[in-house]
Enzyme design. Structure first.
Site, PDB file in Angstrom:
ATOM      1  N   VAL A  71       0.818  -1.281  -0.014  1.00  0.00           N
ATOM      2  CA  VAL A  71       0.146   0.088   0.018  1.00  0.00           C
ATOM      3  C   VAL A  71       0.821   1.129  -0.078  1.00  0.00           C
ATOM      4  CG1 VAL A  71      -1.566   1.279   1.427  1.00  0.00           C
ATOM      5  CG2 VAL A  71      -1.926  -1.119   0.991  1.00  0.00           C
ATOM      6  N   ARG A 114      14.417  -2.592   9.424  1.00  0.00           N
ATOM      7  CA  ARG A 114      14.784  -3.588   8.409  1.00  0.00           C
ATOM      8  C   ARG A 114      14.995  -2.871   6.977  1.00  0.00           C
ATOM      9  NH1 ARG A 114      10.642  -6.370  10.864  1.00  0.00           N
ATOM     10  NH2 ARG A 114       9.266  -5.210   9.524  1.00  0.00           N
ATOM     11  N   SER A 115      14.286  -1.696   6.911  1.00  0.00           N
ATOM     12  CA  SER A 115      14.616  -1.152   5.601  1.00  0.00           C
ATOM     13  C   SER A 115      15.136   0.608   5.634  1.00  0.00           C
ATOM     14  CB  SER A 115      12.908  -0.588   5.031  1.00  0.00           C
ATOM     15  OG  SER A 115      12.212  -1.730   4.880  1.00  0.00           O
ATOM     16  N   CYS A 131     -10.694  -1.928   3.012  1.00  0.00           N
ATOM     17  CA  CYS A 131     -11.167  -1.936   1.391  1.00  0.00           C
ATOM     18  C   CYS A 131     -12.456  -2.429   1.400  1.00  0.00           C
ATOM     19  CB  CYS A 131     -10.016  -3.051   0.907  1.00  0.00           C
ATOM     20  SG  CYS A 131      -9.754  -4.614   1.807  1.00  0.00           S
ATOM     21  N   GLY A 191      -4.997  -7.955  -1.142  1.00  0.00           N
ATOM     22  CA  GLY A 191      -5.454  -7.632   0.387  1.00  0.00           C
ATOM     23  C   GLY A 191      -4.511  -8.079   1.420  1.00  0.00           C
ATOM     24  N   HIS A 248     -11.375  -6.311  -5.229  1.00  0.00           N
ATOM     25  CA  HIS A 248     -12.449  -7.244  -4.503  1.00  0.00           C
ATOM     26  C   HIS A 248     -13.681  -6.937  -5.602  1.00  0.00           C
ATOM     27  CE1 HIS A 248      -9.818  -7.528  -1.454  1.00  0.00           C
ATOM     28  NE2 HIS A 248     -10.185  -6.473  -0.689  1.00  0.00           N
TER      29      HIS A 248
HETATM   30  P1  A2P Z   1       9.515  -2.949   6.088  1.00  0.00           P
HETATM   31  O1  A2P Z   1       9.644  -2.947   4.851  1.00  0.00           O
HETATM   32  O2  A2P Z   1      10.612  -2.355   6.731  1.00  0.00           O
HETATM   33  O3  A2P Z   1       9.130  -4.112   6.879  1.00  0.00           O
HETATM   34  P2  A2P Z   1       3.117  -4.796   3.609  1.00  0.00           P
HETATM   35  O4  A2P Z   1       1.798  -4.532   4.099  1.00  0.00           O
HETATM   36  O5  A2P Z   1       3.261  -4.839   2.252  1.00  0.00           O
HETATM   37  O6  A2P Z   1       3.592  -6.049   4.425  1.00  0.00           O
HETATM   38  O7  A2P Z   1       3.906  -3.518   4.254  1.00  0.00           O
HETATM   39  C1  A2P Z   1       3.991  -3.204   5.591  1.00  0.00           C
HETATM   40  C2  A2P Z   1       4.906  -1.964   5.370  1.00  0.00           C
HETATM   41  O8  A2P Z   1       4.828  -1.465   6.978  1.00  0.00           O
HETATM   42  C3  A2P Z   1       6.331  -1.930   5.239  1.00  0.00           C
HETATM   43  O9  A2P Z   1       6.676  -0.784   4.684  1.00  0.00           O
HETATM   44  C4  A2P Z   1       7.017  -2.326   6.652  1.00  0.00           C
HETATM   45  O10 A2P Z   1       8.048  -1.719   6.517  1.00  0.00           O
HETATM   46  C5  A2P Z   1       6.219  -1.330   7.564  1.00  0.00           C
HETATM   47  N1  A2P Z   1       6.252  -1.678   8.873  1.00  0.00           N
HETATM   48  C6  A2P Z   1       6.109  -2.951   9.463  1.00  0.00           C
HETATM   49  N2  A2P Z   1       6.278  -2.856  10.585  1.00  0.00           N
HETATM   50  C7  A2P Z   1       6.786  -1.768  11.053  1.00  0.00           C
HETATM   51  C8  A2P Z   1       7.180  -1.124  12.255  1.00  0.00           C
HETATM   52  N3  A2P Z   1       7.333  -1.679  13.524  1.00  0.00           N
HETATM   53  N4  A2P Z   1       7.681   0.242  12.065  1.00  0.00           N
HETATM   54  C9  A2P Z   1       7.745   0.941  11.067  1.00  0.00           C
HETATM   55  N5  A2P Z   1       7.370   0.324   9.902  1.00  0.00           N
HETATM   56  C10 A2P Z   1       6.805  -1.025   9.655  1.00  0.00           C
END
Ligand code: A2P
Length: 330
Positions: A16, A41-42, A131, A162, A239
């Site tokens: 999203v 992680r990112s 959604c 979704g 959907h």
């Molecule tokens: P990351 O890519 O670093 O894990 P999706 O719905 O496609 O799984 O994406 C979830 C999004 O939410 C990703 O950008 C993910 O980042 C981010 N995210 C998940 N957990 C956290 C957290 N604890 N803090 C910040 N962002 C998060």
């Protein structure tokens, strides 16, 4: 807002989140600065937006110390629960795509074509509905205003996107012959799973109760009688929903079609004699909601059946959130 806003994308690396960026770019959303945030992680990765590379920051308690006017959140419920109030306390308006704040009575739940006035009473958090709820609201609002809805029966056919990348991979791997699953309790390829989100004590799934409760909040009518069965199907995007509606007032079918076709963001595609009706494959990538198979339910006095299709990642999530942000700028 008079100046161009500073905006933050929380969950910018997700499915999203990346669609937020696409939609902001397509709609030429004005901004001064944009910040990409995700989990540790990112942190350090780069994301390209409008031809410029941005370094992803780790979301933390200090992320909103800098001036940010609008933050689009799609990083899961627990992230929103913790960080949306921190952002709001710093004067940021959060548009939250998770279910964390939707039913909070102090948080507006908004579909811009349906209840734009509700954004006025926000206290720093505005919730984006589920959604499957969002797409249903457009035809139902058009019809409710004219004929007053008494009862709704929702049956949904929901795409694997979704469930994020895990859902997409489960279907891809399933089509390649694997029975292993990461997003679902059962293989999704060749299957229909009447199980979206967790089961609750009343036998409904959380997804079904979201549709029921969010519909009442958005249409501002607690007296509506609503039931729902939500089903995950082996479709990648969009959907589809069968909606059975019972009205208090009688209606003219042609007039009802016109009301829906004239409603903003909603299009009627309904020529069954030529096998023309809204189809997931045609509507993927579009921002509007499409309705067809509009016919009387002949088993009750003022009943109607409709078939509603929309792109769940666009209108069902990212586009709706960006439309809310556009309203904030007005
Ligand atoms: P990351 O890519 O670093 O894990 P999706 O719905 O496609 O799984 O994406 C979830 C999004 O939410 C990703 O950008 C993910 O980042 C981010 N995210 C998940 N957990 C956290 C957290 N604890 N803090 C910040 N962002 C998060």
């Amino acid at each position: 807002m008079n100046k161009k806003p500073n905006i933050a994308i929380v969950g910018a690396t997700g499915l999203v989140g990346s669609t937020f960026l696409k939609v902001l770019e397509e709609r030429n959303f004005p901004f001064e600065n944009i910040y990409m945030m995700a989990s540790a992680r990112s942190a350090g990765k780069t994301l390209t937006f409008k031809g410029i590379d941005y370094v992803v920051e780790e979301l933390n308690e200090h992320s909103f110390d800098k001036p940010i006017d609008i933050a689009l959140f799609s990083a899961g419920g627990s992230t929103s629960e913790k960080f949306a109030p921190i952002a709001a306390a710093h004067g940021t308006i959060v548009i939250d795509n998770s279910s964390a704040w939707r039913m909070d009575p102090t948080v507006p739940l908004v579909v811009p074509e349906v209840n734009p006035e509700d954004i006025k009473w926000n206290k720093g958090i505005i919730a984006n509905p589920n959604c499957s709820t969002i797409q249903a609201m457009l035809p139902l609002k058009a019809l409710h205003d004219a004929y007053k809805i008494k009862r709704i029966v929702y049956s949904t056919y929901q795409a694997v996107s979704g469930s994020g990348l895990k859902g997409i991979n489960d279907l891809k791997n399933g089509l390649a012959g694997s029975n292993e699953t990461t997003a679902y309790a059962h293989p999704i390829a060749g299957n229909c799973l009447p199980h979206i989100d967790v089961f609750l004590d009343n036998g409904y799934t959380k997804e079904e109760m979201k549709m029921i409760n969010e519909t009442k909040k958005i249409l501002g009518d607690d007296s509506l009688k609503i039931t729902a069965t939500t089903v995950r199907v082996p479709v990648f995007d969009c959907h589809s929903e069968s909606i059975n509606i019972e009205f208090e007032k009688p209606f003219d079918l042609e007039e009802a079609k016109q009301l829906m076709d004239n409603f903003p963001g909603l299009h009627v595609i309904d020529d069954p004699a030529n096998a023309v009706y809204p189809l997931a494959r045609d509507i993927a990538g579009k921002d509007e909601v499409y309705v067809g198979r509009i016919r009387r339910d002949e088993s009750v006095e003022n009943g109607m059946n409709i078939w509603v299709v929309a792109d769940n990642i666009r209108k069902g999530a990212a586009t709706n959130a960006v439309q809310i942000a556009e309203l904030l700028l007005k």
